[in-house]
Design an enzyme around this catalytic site. Structure first.
Site, PDB file in Angstrom:
ATOM      1  N   TYR A 263      -1.576  -0.086  10.475  1.00 36.96           N
ATOM      2  CA  TYR A 263      -1.656  -0.539   9.079  1.00 36.96           C
ATOM      3  C   TYR A 263      -0.387  -0.153   8.326  1.00 36.96           C
ATOM      4  O   TYR A 263       0.186  -0.978   7.599  1.00 36.96           O
ATOM      5  CB  TYR A 263      -2.885   0.078   8.419  1.00 36.96           C
ATOM      6  CG  TYR A 263      -3.082  -0.342   6.989  1.00 36.96           C
ATOM      7  CD1 TYR A 263      -3.291  -1.670   6.653  1.00 36.96           C
ATOM      8  CD2 TYR A 263      -3.082   0.606   5.963  1.00 36.96           C
ATOM      9  CE1 TYR A 263      -3.485  -2.057   5.333  1.00 36.96           C
ATOM     10  CE2 TYR A 263      -3.285   0.231   4.643  1.00 36.96           C
ATOM     11  CZ  TYR A 263      -3.474  -1.103   4.333  1.00 36.96           C
ATOM     12  OH  TYR A 263      -3.663  -1.475   3.031  1.00 36.96           O
TER      13      TYR A 263
ATOM     14  N   SER B 269       0.856  -1.187   0.000  1.00 37.64           N
ATOM     15  CA  SER B 269       0.000   0.000   0.000  1.00 37.64           C
ATOM     16  C   SER B 269       0.890   1.233   0.000  1.00 37.64           C
ATOM     17  O   SER B 269       2.036   1.168   0.480  1.00 37.64           O
ATOM     18  CB  SER B 269      -0.891   0.019   1.252  1.00 37.64           C
ATOM     19  OG  SER B 269      -1.539   1.262   1.418  1.00 37.64           O
TER      20      SER B 269
END
Length: 248
Positions: free
Chosen positions: A145, A132
Site C-alpha cells: 500500500y 495517504s
C-alpha cells in the site's frame, strides 16, 4: 456556467462524501465506480447535480470512451483505490500488490491522461490526488500500500512540474487514520474484528466527511492558489506510529 467534477471511487467512503460536498458547493458531479447500484442510489440522493457512471478505473479503453463522451471537466478527484493485506514483504502476495498498483496508480493515471485535455481547456482545471500518509512514511505490514501511494505522490509531483505553464492545479491530499465503512474491512478480507481493531480506543479518528471538507476547501480556492500537499490526521495520531488510544 456550472462546473463539472469527476469523482472516482464514488460509491462509498471518501469518494461518496466528496461527491456530496462538491455538489453542495455547486458542482455538477459525475460519480464513477464499479458498483452501479450504489452509484445510482447516491446520484438519486444528490439529485439533478449528479450523474452515475459505472466504470472500472483500470480499464484504460473504457476510461478513454468515458472522457470522450464528457462535454467538459473542471475538477478530477482521483480517489479510487484501497489497501489489500498486511503481510510483511517476505510473505506478501504479489497479486495483492498488483491489484493495488493497478487501481491506485494506473487507475489515477488512466483518468488523468484521459481528462487532462478537458481540464486544460476549462481554463482553470484541478486534479486532486488522494494519496495517504502511508505514501510518505513506511510502516510494517504496509509495504504494498505504501509503495502504491508513494507512486501516486511521485506522479502528482511530476505532473505539477509538467503542467506548470498550463491552467491546471495539481493537489495532493494525504490523509492519515480515516474510519470509513469499508477501507479496513476490505484490507483484512472481510474480517470485521481485525478491521475494528485498527480504530479501537482511538478518540475521534477522521471520517470521510473530514477528508471531503479538505478536498472541497482546496478545490474552491481562487484558481491561482495551489495547495501542493495537505497532510491531515486526527489529533490522536501524532505520527504514523504514535496513536493515542483509550483503554476500553
Amino acid at each position: 456556467m456550472t462546473k463539472t467534477a469527476v469523482v472516482t471511487g464514488a460509491s462509498s467512503g471518501i469518494g461518496a462524501a466528496t461527491a456530496r460536498r462538491l455538489a453542495a458547493e455547486g458542482y455538477r458531479v459525475v460519480l464513477v465506480a464499479r458498483r452501479k447500484e450504489r452509484l445510482e442510489a447516491l446520484a438519486t440522493e444528490i439529485g439533478e447535480a449528479a450523474e452515475a457512471v459505472a466504470l472500472d478505473v483500470t480499464d484504460a479503453e473504457a476510461v478513454k470512451a468515458f472522457a470522450a463522451g464528457l462535454e467538459a471537466c473542471d475538477v478530477l478527484v482521483n480517489n479510487a483505490g484501497g489497501a489489500i493485506g498486511s503481510d510483511p514483504v517476505a510473505a506478501a502476495d504479489p497479486g495483492d500488490w498488483r491489484s493495488m498498483f493497478e487501481t491506485n496508480v494506473l487507475g489515477a493515471l488512466n483518468f488523468t491522461q484521459a481528462l487532462l485535455p478537458k481540464l486544460i481547456a476549462s481554463g482553470a482545471g484541478t486534479v486532486v490526488m488522494l494519496t495517504s500518509t502511508a505514501g510518505h512514511i513506511a510502516y510494517e505490514g504496509g509495504a504494498g500500500y505504501s509503495a502504491s501511494k508513494s507512486a501516486m505522490h511521485a506522479m502528482t509531483a511530476t505532473l505539477r512540474l509538467e503542467v506548470f505553464d498550463q491552467p491546471v492545479r495539481v493537489i495532493e491530499i494525504a490523509p492519515g487514520m480515516v474510519m470509513t465503512e469499508e477501507f479496513s474491512l476490505k484490507r483484512f478480507g472481510g474480517d470485521a474484528d481485525r478491521a475494528a481493531s485498527v480504530y479501537a480506543g482511538v478518540p475521534g479518528p477522521l471520517v470521510a466527511e473530514d477528508v471531503a471538507d479538505c478536498i472541497a476547501w482546496s478545490v474552491t480556492r481562487p484558481p491561482h492558489v495551489n495547495v501542493d500537499l495537505m497532510v491531515v490526521r486526527p489529533r490522536a495520531q501524532a505520527a504514523q506510529h504514535k496513536v493515542h488510544r483509550i483503554a476500553e
